[in-house]
Design an enzyme around this catalytic site. Structure first.
Site, PDB file in Angstrom:
ATOM      1  N   ALA A 171       0.856  -1.203   0.000  1.00 51.31           N
ATOM      2  CA  ALA A 171       0.000   0.000   0.000  1.00 51.31           C
ATOM      3  C   ALA A 171       0.881   1.238   0.000  1.00 51.31           C
ATOM      4  CB  ALA A 171      -0.927  -0.007   1.210  1.00 51.31           C
ATOM      5  N   GLU A 224      -1.021  -5.058   2.616  1.00 52.33           N
ATOM      6  CA  GLU A 224       0.145  -4.300   3.097  1.00 52.33           C
ATOM      7  C   GLU A 224       0.707  -4.990   4.344  1.00 52.33           C
ATOM      8  OE1 GLU A 224       2.164  -1.488   2.418  1.00 52.33           O
ATOM      9  OE2 GLU A 224       3.080  -2.107   4.315  1.00 52.33           O
ATOM     10  N   GLY A 239       8.270  -1.597  -3.426  1.00 52.32           N
ATOM     11  CA  GLY A 239       9.439  -0.719  -3.377  1.00 52.32           C
ATOM     12  C   GLY A 239      10.343  -0.933  -4.571  1.00 52.32           C
ATOM     13  N   HIS A 246      -9.601  35.089  -5.234  1.00 48.44           N
ATOM     14  CA  HIS A 246     -10.844  34.437  -4.827  1.00 48.44           C
ATOM     15  C   HIS A 246     -11.730  34.211  -6.033  1.00 48.44           C
ATOM     16  CE1 HIS A 246     -14.353  33.397  -2.463  1.00 48.44           C
ATOM     17  NE2 HIS A 246     -15.054  34.242  -3.213  1.00 48.44           N
TER      18      HIS A 246
HETATM   19  P1  NAD Z   1       6.813   2.237  -1.503  1.00 44.83           P
HETATM   20  O1  NAD Z   1       8.026   2.155  -0.695  1.00 44.83           O
HETATM   21  O2  NAD Z   1       6.118   3.554  -1.664  1.00 44.83           O
HETATM   22  O3  NAD Z   1       5.703   1.234  -0.957  1.00 44.83           O
HETATM   23  C1  NAD Z   1       5.926  -0.135  -0.820  1.00 44.83           C
HETATM   24  C2  NAD Z   1       4.957  -0.672   0.196  1.00 44.83           C
HETATM   25  O4  NAD Z   1       5.030  -2.073   0.166  1.00 44.83           O
HETATM   26  C3  NAD Z   1       5.296  -0.243   1.627  1.00 44.83           C
HETATM   27  O5  NAD Z   1       4.136   0.234   2.254  1.00 44.83           O
HETATM   28  C4  NAD Z   1       5.817  -1.517   2.260  1.00 44.83           C
HETATM   29  O6  NAD Z   1       5.566  -1.592   3.635  1.00 44.83           O
HETATM   30  C5  NAD Z   1       5.045  -2.563   1.485  1.00 44.83           C
HETATM   31  N1  NAD Z   1       5.678  -3.887   1.460  1.00 44.83           N
HETATM   32  C6  NAD Z   1       6.997  -4.169   1.337  1.00 44.83           C
HETATM   33  N2  NAD Z   1       7.172  -5.516   1.307  1.00 44.83           N
HETATM   34  C7  NAD Z   1       5.945  -6.067   1.411  1.00 44.83           C
HETATM   35  C8  NAD Z   1       5.464  -7.412   1.418  1.00 44.83           C
HETATM   36  N3  NAD Z   1       6.307  -8.442   1.305  1.00 44.83           N
HETATM   37  N4  NAD Z   1       4.134  -7.621   1.528  1.00 44.83           N
HETATM   38  C9  NAD Z   1       3.264  -6.566   1.623  1.00 44.83           C
HETATM   39  N5  NAD Z   1       3.667  -5.279   1.626  1.00 44.83           N
HETATM   40  C10 NAD Z   1       4.985  -5.033   1.499  1.00 44.83           C
HETATM   41  O7  NAD Z   1       7.221   1.643  -2.929  1.00 44.83           O
HETATM   42  P2  NAD Z   1       6.449   1.613  -4.311  1.00 44.83           P
HETATM   43  O8  NAD Z   1       5.027   1.960  -4.155  1.00 44.83           O
HETATM   44  O9  NAD Z   1       6.827   0.323  -4.941  1.00 44.83           O
HETATM   45  O10 NAD Z   1       7.163   2.780  -5.092  1.00 44.83           O
HETATM   46  C11 NAD Z   1       8.585   2.733  -5.321  1.00 44.83           C
HETATM   47  C12 NAD Z   1       9.175   4.098  -5.387  1.00 44.83           C
HETATM   48  O11 NAD Z   1       8.736   4.780  -6.550  1.00 44.83           O
HETATM   49  C13 NAD Z   1       8.795   4.930  -4.197  1.00 44.83           C
HETATM   50  O12 NAD Z   1       9.955   5.139  -3.432  1.00 44.83           O
HETATM   51  C14 NAD Z   1       8.291   6.211  -4.731  1.00 44.83           C
HETATM   52  O13 NAD Z   1       9.036   7.299  -4.245  1.00 44.83           O
HETATM   53  C15 NAD Z   1       8.446   6.123  -6.233  1.00 44.83           C
HETATM   54  N6  NAD Z   1       7.151   6.517  -6.817  1.00 44.83           N
HETATM   55  C16 NAD Z   1       6.760   7.800  -6.648  1.00 44.83           C
HETATM   56  C17 NAD Z   1       5.530   8.185  -7.115  1.00 44.83           C
HETATM   57  C18 NAD Z   1       5.095   9.584  -6.922  1.00 44.83           C
HETATM   58  O14 NAD Z   1       5.933  10.418  -6.614  1.00 44.83           O
HETATM   59  N7  NAD Z   1       3.824   9.903  -7.077  1.00 44.83           N
HETATM   60  C19 NAD Z   1       4.686   7.266  -7.735  1.00 44.83           C
HETATM   61  C20 NAD Z   1       5.126   5.963  -7.860  1.00 44.83           C
HETATM   62  C21 NAD Z   1       6.376   5.602  -7.399  1.00 44.83           C
END
Ligand code: NAD
Ligand code: FAD
Length: 483
Positions: A189, A211, A281, A454
């Protein structure tokens, strides 16, 4: 390639291409090495961001948002549409066209600025040389006075749910489903899970997000995170916290499904999905990037080790973007690219890492900069808070878009703005105002004394600033919340 370049950049994502363009603008002879090619072996510039990240995801978020607006929210305006349908192929083609336009645009910018684009996999050798292995297997070496590594990142995979690019996909696969899955599982999530989960949920998929952690968006201000979960749940995302995925099994011949096993507390559970997105991630890309003896080292997490100015431990070699510490955000990498280019020419450019905005492009958007209330509390800082809900904003009500709030945090003694956290319409653009304010060391009073047009959504930021000192006009002022 026998030429000598003043700068060779490895990687053409937002960190690399921006670094290359800035170096060329500053008069340096610059090459940018990119390994990515399309099926016609043409170099694909723009990295994750343009090809499979920021831009295509936002294209789908915008398409799916319009679909929901037309399907569920036009009637309050007196607009009837009949049955609203989505043609996924057209939606994907629009996304691909935008990506093509922007990646082609980088090629044009390289040409205009005199950056030489080199196709191939770059490897840093000792003595500021870069070995390039082209897609056809040929190998050459480029000599450089300075090397900037901008190799980016890639999705993390987990053994219980191996990517098969069919039923189990990473973020790239999730940008290209050819039909709306009936039941979609998302592991993680985080930003990607919530953005891409939202896309397919809006288009009709039943989405379950699993998550591992108990806390939702733990790096975010807790009040905003709580509101975000409430709003996204109301929209239909089934977000289940504390769920540790233990296995997955793909079955079926023609119509495949995946059964995911997970532990929820002590309980073992299963769920069946048509598609599963793994979004747990990203990790830095450093495979076959550094030759032994090149002097560039990795830190304990596998990122290239750099100082505050992105210099590695090898003189003349720098690293920027996702491949180094800090948030994995396109704009963070781009600023690092500019900083390094300018420092090579002797300027003292630096980045204020405390002022990097962070946005989740759900609807409403969730955006933040600076410190959260829980960080300040943990540090024992004295702070005061102003909150303004969008339900009291005339512009938000007129737009039928009034979920969320602006939360501004200022130092109790100096009134200097320490953080701004927003969930609401156009939160990404609203928070940018506070990024600028913080860069200029503004107090909440500076914002309170500024004239806002506004009716605008920005007035919510103004009112939150007024609320910091108990002067909000369009909500009753609680006693200013001070710690
Ligand atoms: P994230 O780190 O945002 O989220 C990964 C989530 O997966 C975390 O909440 C973590 O606790 C959970 N998780 C990890 N292992 C798990 C498991 N085995 N089972 C269940 N949950 C688990 O990473 P993301 O969403 O993959 O995004 C990667 C990167 O890309 C981020 O660091 C983000 O900065 C970047 N990104 C940015 C944007 C934006 O700026 N809008 C959009 C997409 C991605
Ligand atoms: P990358 O963009 O990953 O680019 C690295 C480039 O280097 C690639 O083209 C790669 O092929 C090339 N390369 C790697 N190794 C070599 C080598 N040895 N030789 C030659 N070339 C090499 N961030 C935001 O700020 N806002 C968003 O809205 C946002 N949305 C996202 C949505 C998704 C689905 C994803 C996956 C990411 C998103 N991100 C977002 C994160 C953003 O895409 C990254 O932070 C950003 O692309 C990192 O830029 P970079 O230049 O460091 O690396």
């Amino acid at each position: 390639m026998s030429d000598k370049f003043e700068v060779v950049v490895i990687g053409s994502g937002p960190a690399g291409y921006v670094a290359a363009i800035r170096c060329a603008q500053l008069g340096m002879k610059t090459a940018c090495v990119e390994q990515w090619v399309d099926d016609k072996q043409k170099t694909l510039l723009g990295g994750t961001c343009l090809n499979v990240g920021c831009i295509p995801s936002k294209a789908l978020l915008d398409s799916s948002h319009k679909f929901v607006e037309a399907k569920d929210h036009f009637d309050v305006h007196g607009i009837s549409t009949g049955k609203v349908n989505i043609d996924v192929a057209t939606m994907l083609a629009r996304k691909d066209k935008i990506v093509g336009q922007l990646t082609g645009g980088i090629a044009g910018l390289f040409k205009a600025n005199g950056v030489t684009s080199v196709q191939g996999h770059g490897k840093v050798l000792a003595g500021k040389k870069v070995e390039v292995t082209a897609a056809d297997g040929s190998v050459s070496t480029i000599d450089a006075e300075h090397v900037i590594i901008a190799a980016g990142s890639q999705p993390i995979d987990i053994p219980p749910a191996p990517i098969d690019n069919d039923v189990i996909v990473d973020s790239t696969g999730a940008l290209a489903f050819d039909a709306v899955p009936k039941r979609l599982g998302v592991i993680g999530a985080g930003v990607i899970g919530l953005e891409l989960g939202s896309v397919w949920s809006r288009l009709g998929a039943e989405v379950v997000v699993l998550e591992a952690l108990d806390d939702f968006l733990p790096a975010m201000d807790a009040q905003i995170a709580k509101e975000t979960k409430k709003v996204l749940t109301k929209q239909g995302l089934d977000i289940r916290m504390g769920c540790r995925v233990t296995g997955s099994e793909v079955s079926g011949a023609k119509k495949k499904t995946v059964t995911v096993s997970y532990m929820s507390g002590d309980e073992e559970k299963t769920e069946k999905f048509d598609k599963l997105i793994v979004a747990v991630g990203r990790k830095p890309s450093s495979k076959n990037l550094l030759a032994p003896g090149c002097g560039v080292n990795l830190d304990e997490r596998g990122y290239i080790f750099v100082d505050d100015y992105c210099a590695t431990e090898a003189p003349g070699v720098y690293a920027v973007g996702d491949v180094v510490r800090g948030p994995m955000l396109a704009h963070k990498g781009s600023e690092e690219g500019v900083m390094v280019a300018e420092r090579i020419t002797g300027k003292k450019t630096a980045i204020n890492y405390d002022c990097i905005p962070n946005v989740i492009y759900t609807h409403p958007e969730v955006a933040s900069v600076g410190q959260t209330e829980q960080q300040l509390k943990a540090a024992g800082e004295d702070y005061k808070i102003g909150v303004f809900p969008f339900v009291a904003s005339g512009r938000a009500l007129a737009a039928n878009d009034s979920d969320g709030m602006v939360k501004l945090i200022a130092d109790s003694k100096t009134d200097r703005i320490l953080g701004c956290h927003i969930i609401g319409p156009s939160a990404a653009d609203l928070v940018q105002q506070m990024v600028i304010a913080m860069e200029f060391g503004s107090s909440s009073e500076d914002i309170a004394l500024t004239v806002f047009g506004h009716p605008t959504l920005s007035e919510a930021v103004h009112e939150a600033a007024l609320a910091v000192n108990g002067h909000a006009i369009h909500i009753p002022n609680k006693k200013a919340r001070k710690k």
